[in-house]
Every structure is written in C-alpha cells, then in structure tokens.
Design a protein around this motif. Structure first.
Motif, mmCIF file in Angstrom:
data_model
loop_
_atom_site.group_PDB
_atom_site.id
_atom_site.type_symbol
_atom_site.label_atom_id
_atom_site.label_comp_id
_atom_site.label_asym_id
_atom_site.label_seq_id
_atom_site.Cartn_x
_atom_site.Cartn_y
_atom_site.Cartn_z
ATOM 1 N N GLY A 25 35.994 43.603 38.001
ATOM 2 C CA GLY A 25 36.993 42.778 37.696
ATOM 3 C C GLY A 25 36.600 41.344 37.086
ATOM 4 N N GLY A 27 35.920 39.276 38.865
ATOM 5 C CA GLY A 27 34.887 38.827 39.651
ATOM 6 C C GLY A 27 33.450 38.779 38.914
ATOM 7 N N TYR A 105 44.507 35.317 41.206
ATOM 8 C CA TYR A 105 43.812 36.118 40.339
ATOM 9 C C TYR A 105 44.903 36.361 39.066
ATOM 10 N N SER A 229 35.763 44.713 46.289
ATOM 11 C CA SER A 229 37.111 44.849 46.577
ATOM 12 C C SER A 229 37.538 45.466 48.087
HETATM 13 N N1 PHE Z 1 36.549 43.226 42.550
HETATM 14 C C1 PHE Z 1 37.628 42.616 41.950
HETATM 15 C C2 PHE Z 1 36.784 41.679 41.295
HETATM 16 O O1 PHE Z 1 35.618 41.641 41.159
HETATM 17 C C3 PHE Z 1 38.606 41.928 43.096
HETATM 18 C C4 PHE Z 1 39.212 42.539 43.804
HETATM 19 C C5 PHE Z 1 39.270 41.909 45.113
HETATM 20 C C6 PHE Z 1 40.016 43.470 43.536
HETATM 21 C C7 PHE Z 1 39.952 42.764 46.161
HETATM 22 C C8 PHE Z 1 40.672 44.380 44.497
HETATM 23 C C9 PHE Z 1 40.520 44.095 45.798
HETATM 24 O O2 PHE Z 1 37.421 41.025 40.218
#
Ligand code: PHE
Length: 454
Positions: A25, A27, A105, A229
């Motif tokens: 994501g 992230g 986000y 996540s």
């Molecule tokens: N893993 C996702 C990212 O890196 C963020 C995320 C966090 C998605 C928690 C779902 C739940 O952007």
C-alpha cells in the motif's frame, strides 16, 4: 448471518492476491522510503526485517488462524474463540485501528489520485524545485481539492466493497496486483540505469548502526505492523474468507516476502533517483510528492515513468484501503444486522467526516493545523496512534490470545487443514516464536517507548 452462505475467496491464488493487496500500500511507496531515509538506511532496514520475521509474520499467521477457524468478522471471531470478555478488546481495538488508519490514509490516497491527473495534464513537465513545492502545497493545502479527492478515494473503495468479497475485493485485487507488479519492475529497470544506483544500493544495504536507538526500533516495529496490515483485524477478516485448503503459513510467508520485495524495489527506484540528482534521502513525507516528480521529470521518459509510478501508488492505496475498510463492514453486517451496503455507507460517512479533520491538519499551515492534541495535529495523531499504539497492542493481544489461551492441538488442526499438510515442524517453530519471542519483543519495545525500560 448464516455461515454457510457467507462469501469467501474462490481459490488460494485469490486469497494471496487479496492479502498482498492489503499489505502492499502507501506504506511501501509513501512511508517506507522516507522512514528508511530518515532513520539511516540499511541498519534500520535490518531491524525492520527482524521485526517482520519475529513479530509481524507470527501475528499474521495467528490472525489467519482466528479468521478461518471461526469464519467470522474480527469481533465475532474473538468472541467465539475465547467465549469471554477480556478479549473483546481486540475487536474494539481493531475497529478503532481501521478507522484511525483510514482517516489519514484516505487523505494521502486522495493526493496520489490527484497526482495521476496532474501528471497526465502535464503539470509536472519541466518541473523545478519551486514548481514541485508549489504543486505539493496546492495539492495538500486546498482546502477544497484535497477533501474532494479524499471523498473520491473513499467512494471508489466503497463501490468495491459493495460489490462484495468475490465480485469486489477478489476481482479487483486479482486484476490490479499483477499490473502493480509490472509497473514497479518497469520503474526499477529505468532507475537501475541511473548514475545514482550504486549509492542507492549502498544506502539500502550497507548498515551503519551508529544511528540506531530504542526509538529506531519502535519506529521499525510500527512500520512492520503497518506494512503487514496486522494488529487491527484486517487479516482476521480476510482469513475468514480463505478456502479450507489454503496453506495459511505459506500464504502469510509469501505475502510477507513479496511485500518486502516490493518495498525494496520502490526503495531502489526512489533512492537511485534521489542520489542521481544529489538530493537528500531523508526528505521526509514529501519524498514521494516532491522529490520523485522533480527527479523523474529530469530523466528521459521521466513523465511516462512518473505516471506509472503514481498509477501504481493509486492501485496500492486502493487495495490496501479496501482491506482496512472491510473490517468494520464485516462487523456491522454480521454482528449488527446491517446490510452490506448500509454498513459501507455508514462507515464511509464516518471516514469522510474524520478524514476531513486529518486532511485539514496536515501541518501547521493547514486550515485546522493550529489544533493540537498531545502536541500533534489530527493527521499526525491518527498516524502515530495507529502505527505505534493500536497495531502493536492489538498484535500483542492476538499473540497472547492464540499463544496462551487456545489449545495447541486446535491451532495445529487448523493450520494443517485437519492434518492434510505435513508441516508439524514449521508449526512448532511458529508456536514457539509466538509464545516466547513475539510478546517479549513487543513488551520490551513498549516499555522502552514510554521510557520505563532502556
Ligand atoms: N499495509 C498497508 C500499507 O502498507 C496499510 C494497512 C494497514 C492496510 C493496516 C490494512 C491494514 O499501506
């Protein structure tokens, strides 16, 4: 809801892409490069990888276990497993976590979507440091346009969710994740032929431990949770849609490794570009929105690369948001008797209202930038509380629940698909780490973060 009629993913591959879509994501694209850049590169990366292996991955497997064992949303799942009240906290934490993350986000997601349009309109052609700074300020300070883009993102994700688990989540992730992977490889091929590649690789892979402090470890841990996540029920919810043949330890490992590879590929592309033009890797959150357009616009075919990069960021943002948003949707539709559509709409409204608070308080100059809670504006507060408090605490609870309150036999039965998979040794290893390593690391990191333990 009748569990037999409950929707689910149609295959192991679908489960893999959906989960990868959750993990990959903003992230990887927005957070990872600047966090690694600000914390000194390779040494941080190494600590981050250790956090993934010893904390993130065991929690992810545990979440899959909880989900598929119960075939329920996170609140219902924890209630059923433990039959008690103390663990209800995990459910509440998860709902809170998913909303908190979505609030900020969706704001960054909106910026990313808007950049695709700006680039296509040619607004970054011949960019200079002045014009990119202007574009970024324009995009983020709006105040109208960032809010509109944020609403667009939330609406897109809402539509995917209303279409359902198979027709929405599964279809979208199975189509878009391969596109994302191709785009990233294209960006890297271009980046690897830049003069700054060597420096970029050294920055990412040559460790200097002098900058590592307990704060660094806390940040690495927060990033690991955010990246995978875990700690907020998304993986419980997706796990509840897995087929009964899925090798959950395999899926979790593949997702964790693929996600790491994506982060590294993005890191290599970003830092190669940054070093080529003598810029600083520690550019902060603006790295994606200012440095990248500036640098890419200077290289041949840069504009095509720039669109590709922001399209891949938009895909990443969308599929990750889908997984966060599914957490409350599954809860409201299964535990609160709402239709799926109503659950989506109600939550979308909540996300938009609080999300606007985040969007309007990105920094001190924002419209609501003067409002501080614990010294932080809404945007930073939502980000900090979710990454550094809610996700790690949620992860700790999950590790303790699965590690100490559920018979090992039950875990084994579920993870081996009733004895079908011959992975007993792997399970013993996972179980050991989950009981004796994961919680200990989490507790130490916590105590040191609040200054009790050094
Ligand atoms: N893993 C996702 C990212 O890196 C963020 C995320 C966090 C998605 C928690 C779902 C739940 O952007």
């Amino acid at each position: 809801m009748d569990n037999k009629r409950r929707e689910g993913f149609s295959s192991g591959l679908a489960a893999f892409f959906a989960t990868l879509g959750a993990a990959v994501g903003l992230g990887n694209i927005w957070k990872f490069p600047y966090v690694v850049g600000e914390n000194g590169g390779a040494a941080f990366l190494l600590i981050y990888i250790i956090c993934i292996a010893l904390v993130g991955l065991p929690v992810m497997i545990s979440e899959f276990f909880i989900g598929r064992r119960t075939r329920k949303n996170v609140v219902g799942a924890v209630k059923q497993l433990n039959n008690g009240k103390i663990w209800t906290g995990i459910g509440i934490f998860s709902l809170l976590g998913s909303h908190f993350i979505l609030f900020f986000y969706s704001c960054v997601g909106g910026w990313v979507y808007s950049y695709v349009f700006k680039i296509l309109k040619g607004e970054f052609a011949g960019a200079t440091s002045r014009t990119v700074a202007y574009q970024f300020t324009n995009t983020t300070m709006g105040p109208i346009s960032p809010v509109i883009w944020q609403i667009v993102v939330v609406v897109v994700v809402s539509i995917i969710l209303i279409l359902g688990v198979k027709n929405g989540i599964e279809k979208i992730t199975k189509t878009l994740m391969p596109v994302l992977l191709v785009l990233i490889v294209i960006c890297d091929i271009r980046a690897l032929t830049l003069p700054g590649t060597k420096e970029s690789l050294a920055f990412l892979f040559k460790a200097d431990f002098s900058k590592v402090t307990s704060q660094t470890i806390l940040i690495a841990m927060g990033l690991a949770f955010f990246k995978l996540s875990v700690g907020m029920g998304a993986m419980v919810t997706y796990g509840s849609y897995f087929t009964k043949e899925d090798n959950m330890i395999g899926t979790a490992s593949k997702v964790a490794i693929s996600d790491l590879i994506v982060s590294l590929l993005v890191g290599i592309a970003v830092f190669s570009a940054v070093f080529t033009f003598g810029m600083k890797p520690s550019g902060g959150p603006g790295l994606l929105f200012m440095t990248i357009p500036l640098v890419f616009s200077k290289i041949p075919f840069g504009n095509i690369l720039l669109v590709a990069f922001f399209i891949l960021a938009s895909i990443a943002a969308t599929t990750a948001m889908t997984s966060m948003f599914e957490v409350p949707v599954a809860y409201y539709s299964e535990e609160r008797g709402m239709s799926r559509k109503k659950a989506v709409i109600v939550n979308a409204i909540i996300i938009i209202i609080f999300g606007i608070l985040a969007t309007l308080s990105v920094n001190n100059d924002s419209l609501l930038g003067g409002i501080k809670i614990f010294g932080k504006g809404f945007f930073d507060l939502f980000d900090y509380l979710s990454s550094n408090v809610i996700l790690p605490l949620g992860g700790l609870f999950i590790a303790i629940l699965v590690g100490y309150f559920i018979p090992k036999e039950e875990i084994k039965k579920e993870l081996t698909n009733n004895g079908e998979l011959k992975i007993d040794k792997v399970i013993d290893f996972y179980y050991f780490i989950l009981r004796y390593v994961t919680p200990v690391i989490l507790i130490i990191v916590f105590l040191s973060s609040i200054g009790i333990f050094r």
